[in-house]
Motif scaffolding. Sequence first.
Motif, PDB file in Angstrom:
ATOM      1  N   LYS A  39      25.897  97.488  66.415  1.00 40.59           N
ATOM      2  CA  LYS A  39      26.329  98.856  66.708  1.00 40.59           C
ATOM      3  C   LYS A  39      26.913  99.524  65.465  1.00 40.59           C
ATOM      4  O   LYS A  39      26.655 100.699  65.200  1.00 40.59           O
ATOM      5  CB  LYS A  39      27.379  98.858  67.834  1.00 40.59           C
ATOM      6  N   ILE A  40      27.680  98.778  64.714  1.00 39.08           N
ATOM      7  CA  ILE A  40      28.256  99.333  63.480  1.00 39.08           C
ATOM      8  C   ILE A  40      27.149  99.673  62.496  1.00 39.08           C
ATOM      9  O   ILE A  40      27.162 100.735  61.873  1.00 39.08           O
ATOM     10  CB  ILE A  40      29.284  98.354  62.871  1.00 39.08           C
ATOM     11  N   ALA A  41      26.159  98.794  62.357  1.00 39.52           N
ATOM     12  CA  ALA A  41      25.033  99.061  61.453  1.00 39.52           C
ATOM     13  C   ALA A  41      24.253 100.282  61.919  1.00 39.52           C
ATOM     14  O   ALA A  41      23.858 101.133  61.103  1.00 39.52           O
ATOM     15  CB  ALA A  41      24.121  97.833  61.375  1.00 39.52           C
ATOM     16  N   GLU A  42      24.023 100.386  63.231  1.00 34.29           N
ATOM     17  CA  GLU A  42      23.326 101.565  63.763  1.00 34.29           C
ATOM     18  C   GLU A  42      24.133 102.841  63.509  1.00 34.29           C
ATOM     19  O   GLU A  42      23.578 103.881  63.151  1.00 34.29           O
ATOM     20  CB  GLU A  42      23.081 101.412  65.273  1.00 34.29           C
ATOM     21  N   GLY A  43      25.444 102.764  63.701  1.00 30.44           N
ATOM     22  CA  GLY A  43      26.313 103.913  63.441  1.00 30.44           C
ATOM     23  C   GLY A  43      26.275 104.334  61.987  1.00 30.44           C
ATOM     24  O   GLY A  43      26.209 105.537  61.676  1.00 30.44           O
ATOM     25  N   LEU A  44      26.308 103.360  61.084  1.00 29.37           N
ATOM     26  CA  LEU A  44      26.229 103.674  59.645  1.00 29.37           C
ATOM     27  C   LEU A  44      24.871 104.276  59.294  1.00 29.37           C
ATOM     28  O   LEU A  44      24.789 105.245  58.526  1.00 29.37           O
ATOM     29  CB  LEU A  44      26.503 102.418  58.809  1.00 29.37           C
ATOM     30  N   ALA A  45      23.811 103.741  59.889  1.00 29.30           N
ATOM     31  CA  ALA A  45      22.470 104.287  59.632  1.00 29.30           C
ATOM     32  C   ALA A  45      22.366 105.708  60.187  1.00 29.30           C
ATOM     33  O   ALA A  45      21.807 106.612  59.538  1.00 29.30           O
ATOM     34  CB  ALA A  45      21.399 103.389  60.254  1.00 29.30           C
ATOM     35  N   ALA A  46      22.923 105.909  61.387  1.00 32.85           N
ATOM     36  CA  ALA A  46      22.900 107.245  61.987  1.00 32.85           C
ATOM     37  C   ALA A  46      23.727 108.215  61.147  1.00 32.85           C
ATOM     38  O   ALA A  46      23.343 109.382  60.972  1.00 32.85           O
ATOM     39  CB  ALA A  46      23.422 107.190  63.424  1.00 32.85           C
ATOM     40  N   LYS A  49      21.676 109.062  58.138  1.00 34.09           N
ATOM     41  CA  LYS A  49      20.596 109.950  58.558  1.00 34.09           C
ATOM     42  C   LYS A  49      21.135 111.355  58.835  1.00 34.09           C
ATOM     43  O   LYS A  49      20.536 112.357  58.427  1.00 34.09           O
ATOM     44  CB  LYS A  49      19.915 109.384  59.806  1.00 34.09           C
ATOM     45  N   ALA A  50      22.273 111.428  59.509  1.00 32.68           N
ATOM     46  CA  ALA A  50      22.877 112.727  59.803  1.00 32.68           C
ATOM     47  C   ALA A  50      23.288 113.434  58.508  1.00 32.68           C
ATOM     48  O   ALA A  50      23.138 114.658  58.390  1.00 32.68           O
ATOM     49  CB  ALA A  50      24.085 112.551  60.716  1.00 32.68           C
ATOM     50  N   LYS A  51      23.797 112.651  57.551  1.00 24.91           N
ATOM     51  CA  LYS A  51      24.161 113.232  56.256  1.00 24.91           C
ATOM     52  C   LYS A  51      22.948 113.834  55.567  1.00 24.91           C
ATOM     53  O   LYS A  51      22.991 114.951  55.048  1.00 24.91           O
ATOM     54  CB  LYS A  51      24.766 112.154  55.357  1.00 24.91           C
ATOM     55  N   SER A  52      21.848 113.099  55.569  1.00 23.24           N
ATOM     56  CA  SER A  52      20.636 113.603  54.918  1.00 23.24           C
ATOM     57  C   SER A  52      20.079 114.805  55.680  1.00 23.24           C
ATOM     58  O   SER A  52      19.609 115.780  55.076  1.00 23.24           O
ATOM     59  CB  SER A  52      19.581 112.503  54.791  1.00 23.24           C
ATOM     60  N   GLU A  53      20.134 114.759  57.031  1.00 20.49           N
ATOM     61  CA  GLU A  53      19.680 115.899  57.819  1.00 20.49           C
ATOM     62  C   GLU A  53      20.570 117.114  57.587  1.00 20.49           C
ATOM     63  O   GLU A  53      20.078 118.241  57.502  1.00 20.49           O
ATOM     64  CB  GLU A  53      19.656 115.550  59.309  1.00 20.49           C
TER      65      GLU A  53
END
Length: 156
Positions: A39-46, A49-53
């Motif tokens: 979950k932490i890895a998914e949160g960091l990836a999200a 991704k949100a930062k790039s978006e």
Amino acid sequence: MSITGTLIVQMIVFLILVGFTMKYVWPPIAKALDERAAKIAEGLAAADKAKSELSAANKRVEAELGQARNESAQRLADAERRAQAIVEEAKARATEEGNKIVAAARAEAEQQALKAREALREQVAALAVKGAEQILRKEVNAGVHADLLARLQTEL
């Protein structure tokens, strides 16, 4: 009991406790830790991704704002050109209308001058007739001398 027997019993109990913990307690804890790590890895990836978006959205917004500024400046310039054209057209129409009014006034003035001249001619002819009548001391017949009066009127 002897210390050796106690130590052996404690070792067996400890091994049973370790075995029980490894078989029944440790797998759910490891599973929960793995799920939490995922979950932490998914949160960091999200978050990445949100930062790039967000960065891409900011770039799009800036581009659209620039385009909107350009369009508004162009529309404003077009509106100013149209307003200037309307003003020039109104000036031209006003000048044309003024010229028409001046021409109509001149024509009317000429007509009135002609009427005034005609009236003056008639008055001068009447005065001439009265003058001639007074000079001759007799009445002049206007019907008989109409031709003479018409010539006199045109000469004046």
